[in-house]
Design a protein around this motif. Structure first.
Motif, mmCIF file in Angstrom:
data_model
loop_
_atom_site.group_PDB
_atom_site.id
_atom_site.type_symbol
_atom_site.label_atom_id
_atom_site.label_comp_id
_atom_site.label_asym_id
_atom_site.label_seq_id
_atom_site.Cartn_x
_atom_site.Cartn_y
_atom_site.Cartn_z
ATOM 1 N N ILE A 1 16.694 -28.581 -5.885
ATOM 2 C CA ILE A 1 17.528 -28.752 -7.074
ATOM 3 C C ILE A 1 16.666 -29.481 -8.089
ATOM 4 O O ILE A 1 16.208 -30.600 -7.845
ATOM 5 C CB ILE A 1 18.819 -29.530 -6.753
ATOM 6 N N ASP A 2 16.398 -28.822 -9.209
ATOM 7 C CA ASP A 2 15.530 -29.409 -10.230
ATOM 8 C C ASP A 2 16.268 -30.492 -11.007
ATOM 9 O O ASP A 2 15.733 -31.569 -11.232
ATOM 10 C CB ASP A 2 15.035 -28.322 -11.186
ATOM 11 N N HIS A 3 17.478 -30.172 -11.447
ATOM 12 C CA HIS A 3 18.281 -31.191 -12.132
ATOM 13 C C HIS A 3 19.755 -30.827 -12.138
ATOM 14 O O HIS A 3 20.128 -29.682 -11.886
ATOM 15 C CB HIS A 3 17.787 -31.440 -13.563
ATOM 16 N N ILE A 4 20.554 -31.849 -12.406
ATOM 17 C CA ILE A 4 21.993 -31.678 -12.617
ATOM 18 C C ILE A 4 22.243 -32.117 -14.052
ATOM 19 O O ILE A 4 21.785 -33.191 -14.464
ATOM 20 C CB ILE A 4 22.788 -32.524 -11.612
ATOM 21 N N ALA A 5 22.919 -31.260 -14.841
ATOM 22 C CA ALA A 5 23.034 -31.511 -16.276
ATOM 23 C C ALA A 5 24.453 -31.884 -16.675
ATOM 24 O O ALA A 5 25.430 -31.315 -16.183
ATOM 25 C CB ALA A 5 22.579 -30.284 -17.057
ATOM 26 N N ILE A 6 24.523 -32.839 -17.589
ATOM 27 C CA ILE A 6 25.798 -33.345 -18.094
ATOM 28 C C ILE A 6 25.778 -33.220 -19.616
ATOM 29 O O ILE A 6 24.811 -33.631 -20.266
ATOM 30 C CB ILE A 6 25.975 -34.825 -17.672
ATOM 31 N N ILE B 1 22.277 -45.835 -12.428
ATOM 32 C CA ILE B 1 21.167 -45.536 -11.519
ATOM 33 C C ILE B 1 20.301 -46.781 -11.299
ATOM 34 O O ILE B 1 19.692 -46.941 -10.239
ATOM 35 C CB ILE B 1 20.335 -44.352 -12.082
ATOM 36 N N GLY B 2 20.260 -47.667 -12.306
ATOM 37 C CA GLY B 2 19.428 -48.858 -12.188
ATOM 38 C C GLY B 2 17.954 -48.522 -12.276
ATOM 39 O O GLY B 2 17.121 -49.108 -11.578
ATOM 40 N N CYS B 3 17.631 -47.545 -13.125
ATOM 41 C CA CYS B 3 16.240 -47.080 -13.199
ATOM 42 C C CYS B 3 15.469 -47.809 -14.302
ATOM 43 O O CYS B 3 16.055 -48.367 -15.232
ATOM 44 C CB CYS B 3 16.208 -45.580 -13.443
ATOM 45 N N ALA B 4 14.150 -47.763 -14.192
ATOM 46 C CA ALA B 4 13.266 -48.338 -15.211
ATOM 47 C C ALA B 4 13.219 -47.398 -16.414
ATOM 48 O O ALA B 4 13.425 -46.194 -16.255
ATOM 49 C CB ALA B 4 11.869 -48.508 -14.628
ATOM 50 N N PRO B 5 12.932 -47.948 -17.608
ATOM 51 C CA PRO B 5 12.826 -47.089 -18.800
ATOM 52 C C PRO B 5 11.793 -45.967 -18.628
ATOM 53 O O PRO B 5 11.928 -44.905 -19.226
ATOM 54 C CB PRO B 5 12.381 -48.058 -19.911
ATOM 55 N N GLU B 6 10.766 -46.184 -17.773
ATOM 56 C CA GLU B 6 9.730 -45.153 -17.553
ATOM 57 C C GLU B 6 10.307 -43.903 -16.883
ATOM 58 O O GLU B 6 9.670 -42.848 -16.904
ATOM 59 C CB GLU B 6 8.597 -45.680 -16.655
ATOM 60 N N ALA B 7 11.478 -44.036 -16.262
ATOM 61 C CA ALA B 7 12.083 -42.880 -15.587
ATOM 62 C C ALA B 7 12.746 -41.933 -16.582
ATOM 63 O O ALA B 7 13.229 -40.869 -16.204
ATOM 64 C CB ALA B 7 13.105 -43.348 -14.556
ATOM 65 N N ILE B 8 12.757 -42.313 -17.865
ATOM 66 C CA ILE B 8 13.488 -41.528 -18.871
ATOM 67 C C ILE B 8 12.529 -40.828 -19.825
ATOM 68 O O ILE B 8 11.560 -41.415 -20.285
ATOM 69 C CB ILE B 8 14.436 -42.447 -19.667
ATOM 70 N N ARG B 9 12.807 -39.556 -20.070
ATOM 71 C CA ARG B 9 12.011 -38.779 -21.039
ATOM 72 C C ARG B 9 12.984 -38.046 -21.959
ATOM 73 O O ARG B 9 13.934 -37.423 -21.482
ATOM 74 C CB ARG B 9 11.141 -37.778 -20.275
ATOM 75 N N VAL C 1 15.398 -39.106 -10.737
ATOM 76 C CA VAL C 1 16.092 -39.755 -9.618
ATOM 77 C C VAL C 1 15.482 -39.181 -8.338
ATOM 78 O O VAL C 1 15.845 -38.081 -7.918
ATOM 79 C CB VAL C 1 17.613 -39.466 -9.651
ATOM 80 N N GLY C 2 14.519 -39.887 -7.773
ATOM 81 C CA GLY C 2 13.817 -39.380 -6.589
ATOM 82 C C GLY C 2 13.145 -38.057 -6.893
ATOM 83 O O GLY C 2 12.360 -37.950 -7.837
ATOM 84 N N GLU C 3 13.485 -37.017 -6.098
ATOM 85 C CA GLU C 3 12.849 -35.702 -6.224
ATOM 86 C C GLU C 3 13.500 -34.847 -7.297
ATOM 87 O O GLU C 3 13.045 -33.742 -7.570
ATOM 88 C CB GLU C 3 12.953 -34.960 -4.885
ATOM 89 N N THR C 4 14.620 -35.334 -7.864
ATOM 90 C CA THR C 4 15.334 -34.499 -8.830
ATOM 91 C C THR C 4 15.615 -35.307 -10.099
ATOM 92 O O THR C 4 15.091 -36.404 -10.271
ATOM 93 C CB THR C 4 16.595 -33.898 -8.169
ATOM 94 N N LYS C 5 16.384 -34.728 -11.001
ATOM 95 C CA LYS C 5 16.634 -35.402 -12.278
ATOM 96 C C LYS C 5 18.093 -35.219 -12.690
ATOM 97 O O LYS C 5 18.734 -34.243 -12.298
ATOM 98 C CB LYS C 5 15.744 -34.798 -13.386
ATOM 99 N N ILE C 6 18.546 -36.141 -13.491
ATOM 100 C CA ILE C 6 19.804 -35.943 -14.214
ATOM 101 C C ILE C 6 19.406 -35.637 -15.651
ATOM 102 O O ILE C 6 18.538 -36.305 -16.221
ATOM 103 C CB ILE C 6 20.715 -37.176 -14.108
ATOM 104 N N GLU C 7 20.012 -34.584 -16.194
ATOM 105 C CA GLU C 7 19.712 -34.140 -17.563
ATOM 106 C C GLU C 7 20.937 -34.410 -18.426
ATOM 107 O O GLU C 7 22.017 -33.914 -18.124
ATOM 108 C CB GLU C 7 19.383 -32.639 -17.542
ATOM 109 N N LEU C 8 20.775 -35.194 -19.482
ATOM 110 C CA LEU C 8 21.869 -35.420 -20.430
ATOM 111 C C LEU C 8 21.607 -34.557 -21.650
ATOM 112 O O LEU C 8 20.500 -34.574 -22.207
ATOM 113 C CB LEU C 8 21.943 -36.898 -20.818
ATOM 114 N N LEU C 9 22.618 -33.778 -22.055
ATOM 115 C CA LEU C 9 22.457 -32.800 -23.138
ATOM 116 C C LEU C 9 23.357 -33.167 -24.303
ATOM 117 O O LEU C 9 24.577 -33.215 -24.158
ATOM 118 C CB LEU C 9 22.892 -31.414 -22.641
#
Ligand code: CO
Length: 135
Positions: A5-10, A26-34, A50-58
Motif C-alpha cells: 500500500i503506497d498511501h491512504i489519501a484523505i 502520528i507524532g512525526c517529525a517535520p522531516e516526515a512531511i513533504r 508512516v513507516g513503509e507507507t504514507k498518509i496523503e492529505l489532498l
C-alpha cells in the motif's frame, strides 16, 4: 505486481489545519512531511511518511478540482487507497483482461509517479489508485 500500500489519501478543505492534526496524531517529525502541488489534479498534497507507507492529505486548489467536488458532496474524509505496482502498464492490462476498467490511462501524478484510478463502482465504493515509482 502489487508490492505494497503506497498511501491512504484523505480529502481536506484546509491543508495546514489537517497537517497539524495528523502530525499530532502520528507524532512525526517535520522531516516526515513533504508538500507539493499537482497541477494536473488541481490539488496541493502533503505526504506524511508512516513507516513503509504514507498518509496523503489532498486540498483542492480550485472548484474544478475533483477533490473540491468530492468535499462538496461528502465533506472532508477518506478519499482513496493507493497500491504500489512495479509495472503500471502490465497491471492495467491484467485488470482489463478481468473486465475491470481503469478511469483513465496511466498519467503523471504527485512525486512524478505514474498513476491510474479504478472507478469506485468497480471496487465496493472505494476509489483505488495504482502508482508506479519513477525509475
Ligand atoms: Co493518491
Amino acid at each position: 505486481m502489487i508490492t505494497k500500500i503506497d498511501h491512504i489519501a484523505i480529502a481536506v478543505q484546509n491543508l495546514e489545519s489537517a497537517l497539524e492534526t495528523f502530525q499530532n496524531v502520528i507524532g512525526c517529525a517535520p522531516e516526515a512531511i513533504r508538500i507539493e502541488e499537482v497541477a494536473s489534479e488541481k490539488v496541493r498534497v502533503a505526504f506524511i511518511t508512516v513507516g513503509e507507507t504514507k498518509i496523503e492529505l489532498l486540498e483542492p486548489l480550485s472548484d474544478e478540482s475533483p477533490i473540491a467536488k468530492f468535499i462538496a458532496k461528502n465533506g472532508d474524509g477518506m478519499h482513496h487507497i493507493a497500491l504500489q505496482t512495479d509495472d503500471i502498464n502490465k497491471e492495467t492490462e491484467r485488470l482489463e483482461s478481468l473486465n475491470i476498467k481503469p478511469l483513465s490511462l496511466p498519467k503523471e501524478g504527485a512525486g512524478g509517479k505514474k498513476i491510474m484510478f479504478l472507478h469506485p463502482k468497480e471496487t465496493n465504493k472505494v476509489l483505488i489508485e495504482f502508482a508506479q515509482k519513477k525509475h
